[in-house]
Design a protein around this motif. Sequence first.
Motif, PDB file in Angstrom:
ATOM      1  N   MET A 125       6.056   7.990  16.960  1.00  0.00           N
ATOM      2  CA  MET A 125       6.803   7.701  15.742  1.00  0.00           C
ATOM      3  C   MET A 125       5.870   7.402  14.569  1.00  0.00           C
ATOM      4  N   ASN A 126       4.560   7.595  14.768  1.00  0.00           N
ATOM      5  CA  ASN A 126       3.622   7.261  13.712  1.00  0.00           C
ATOM      6  C   ASN A 126       3.657   8.255  12.553  1.00  0.00           C
ATOM      7  N   LYS A 127       4.344   9.381  12.713  1.00  0.00           N
ATOM      8  CA  LYS A 127       4.422  10.363  11.646  1.00  0.00           C
ATOM      9  C   LYS A 127       5.563  10.094  10.674  1.00  0.00           C
ATOM     10  N   VAL A 128       6.487   9.222  11.034  1.00  0.00           N
ATOM     11  CA  VAL A 128       7.681   9.044  10.206  1.00  0.00           C
ATOM     12  C   VAL A 128       7.329   8.360   8.898  1.00  0.00           C
ATOM     13  N   THR A 129       8.127   8.674   7.878  1.00  0.00           N
ATOM     14  CA  THR A 129       7.937   8.090   6.557  1.00  0.00           C
ATOM     15  C   THR A 129       9.021   7.053   6.300  1.00  0.00           C
ATOM     16  N   ILE A 130       8.947   6.427   5.146  1.00  0.00           N
ATOM     17  CA  ILE A 130       9.963   5.437   4.772  1.00  0.00           C
ATOM     18  C   ILE A 130      11.336   6.086   4.662  1.00  0.00           C
ATOM     19  N   VAL A 131      11.356   7.392   4.387  1.00  0.00           N
ATOM     20  CA  VAL A 131      12.624   8.121   4.293  1.00  0.00           C
ATOM     21  C   VAL A 131      13.391   8.019   5.613  1.00  0.00           C
ATOM     22  N   PHE A 132      12.669   8.099   6.724  1.00  0.00           N
ATOM     23  CA  PHE A 132      13.303   8.003   8.045  1.00  0.00           C
ATOM     24  C   PHE A 132      13.997   6.663   8.213  1.00  0.00           C
ATOM     25  N   TRP A 133      13.286   5.593   7.938  1.00  0.00           N
ATOM     26  CA  TRP A 133      13.819   4.258   8.207  1.00  0.00           C
ATOM     27  C   TRP A 133      14.975   3.907   7.280  1.00  0.00           C
ATOM     28  N   VAL A 134      14.859   4.224   6.009  1.00  0.00           N
ATOM     29  CA  VAL A 134      15.927   3.884   5.071  1.00  0.00           C
ATOM     30  C   VAL A 134      17.175   4.722   5.351  1.00  0.00           C
ATOM     31  N   ALA A 135      16.995   6.024   5.554  1.00  0.00           N
ATOM     32  CA  ALA A 135      18.140   6.887   5.851  1.00  0.00           C
ATOM     33  C   ALA A 135      18.811   6.471   7.163  1.00  0.00           C
ATOM     34  N   LEU A 136      17.986   6.150   8.160  1.00  0.00           N
ATOM     35  CA  LEU A 136      18.533   5.704   9.444  1.00  0.00           C
ATOM     36  C   LEU A 136      19.342   4.424   9.269  1.00  0.00           C
ATOM     37  N   GLY A 137      18.808   3.477   8.479  1.00  0.00           N
ATOM     38  CA  GLY A 137      19.524   2.222   8.237  1.00  0.00           C
ATOM     39  C   GLY A 137      20.859   2.459   7.553  1.00  0.00           C
ATOM     40  N   ILE A 138      20.883   3.315   6.544  1.00  0.00           N
ATOM     41  CA  ILE A 138      22.123   3.616   5.822  1.00  0.00           C
ATOM     42  C   ILE A 138      23.161   4.218   6.763  1.00  0.00           C
ATOM     43  N   LEU A 139      22.718   5.159   7.583  1.00  0.00           N
ATOM     44  CA  LEU A 139      23.653   5.842   8.484  1.00  0.00           C
ATOM     45  C   LEU A 139      24.140   4.927   9.598  1.00  0.00           C
TER      46      LEU A 139
END
Length: 500
Positions: free
Chosen positions: A1-15
């Motif tokens: 999971m070291n490749k993920v960006t902040i986009v992953f975490w924020v979008a995941l949280g919203i969903l």
Amino acid sequence: MNKVTIVFWVALGILLLFIGYGVIAPDSFSEVTGDMTSWISDSLGWYYLLAVTGFVLVCLFLAFSPYGKIKLGKPDDKPDYSYLTWFAMLFSAGMGIGLVFWGAAEPISHYAISPATQEAGSDAAVTESLRYAFFHWGIHAWAIYAIVAMSLAYFKFRHNAPGLISGALTPVLGKYAKGPTGNVIDILAVTATVVGVAGTLGFGASQINGGLDFLFGIGNNITIQVIIIAVVTVLFMLSAYTGLNKGIKILSNVNMVLAGLLLLFMFVFGPTIFNLNLLTNTIGTYIQQLPSMSFRISPLSEDERSWINGWTIFYWAWWIAWAPFVGSFIARVSKGRTIREFVLGVLLVPATLSFIWFSVFGGSAIYLETNGIAMISELATEEALFGVLEQYPLGTIMSFLAIALISTFFITSADSGTFILGMQTTNGSLTPPKMVKLVWGLILSLTAAILLYTGGLQALENAMIIAALPFSVIMIMMAVSLVKSLRTEKHLVTKKKKNA
């Protein structure tokens, strides 16, 4: 999971918040999304019509202007695929579950509940029903895909930008395309993609359930639909985890074979001459009335306006929400094409094949009803296709084939969706981690299940209309960014010719 960006975490949280709200308070969730959809449709329907028609005009302008000679890639790049293979990929990308779901259901619905001033069930309503199906699945839909795909392909292959939505906005946003503003744009693209793909998966699960209920009387309810989603989730997540690219390619070919067999069956055993006449006539009226349909909002008729909100505005929102996914796929397979051949290929070829599909299945449904053979319009939307197939030889076998087709489309769409979402949340990586794809696969299935649980097909439509609104603004920015960059490039090309 070291490749993920902040986009992953924020979008995941919203969903996750979105899914949690639906689980904890389904009635409130349904009411809120319904109110939001009503406000968007009533207050911004004009905006959707203008924006989508604007995308068509931009595509046509680019195709027939001097910009049409510019390649989606470096000047010496050649296309990776032949025309035949490329056209097959375009059709496969845009067909999916939706065309199978609505092929018979939409025309017969328009025939039974006329979309304009023609009397429902009349001869005039027959041609009108096909014309609006053509309108919803024709060049407007493909112009939406083309704007996203053309922008991504141009900036990716010609200017080496990352394969992200924000990467296509540098001419408009400048340095902010790579900062927090760019992250917000990519987050909106991810959420729109999830809702668009999940909505389509929800339609697929509903139609599989409808087919099984029609054949075996097992019932048509959320419990069975969730079981179907769960089974298919295991299959496509297994594929995503093992990376069986060869298997998915085989499955994609199976999709086209099954779709071809189903179309050929209905063409041969259905009312062939009636359908061919209907196709020919409707193409003429579609071309003739395309401008008026493109801007029709019916401000003086509440009933007509309600119909437009429920069909045209819904479709434009669906295509916009689906655009990051389909656009990314089309961009990847269009390297080396000129803008002119790209636009003409993307707008005309898949649309024409869709017209044939609607004429064969929709025409057959209308023929059955107008001749008093079967009242297809009285069936549930998800059962219309099976009601048509039942009236012809080998109908039961063809119904099983249709269920198989929907299932394979379900698996391939979800598997491809996990890849696109993985790419969008790992800074455009073409090899996103397997765990990231698994997470998005689970989110897609949970979202589809929650939407069905909180309101069935209407909830699917509501979610797509809401998710599409912010991404439509991004699409306008993409169109402006593309034209702005092309103007600079054309100036440089002209300057070089003068110096020579």
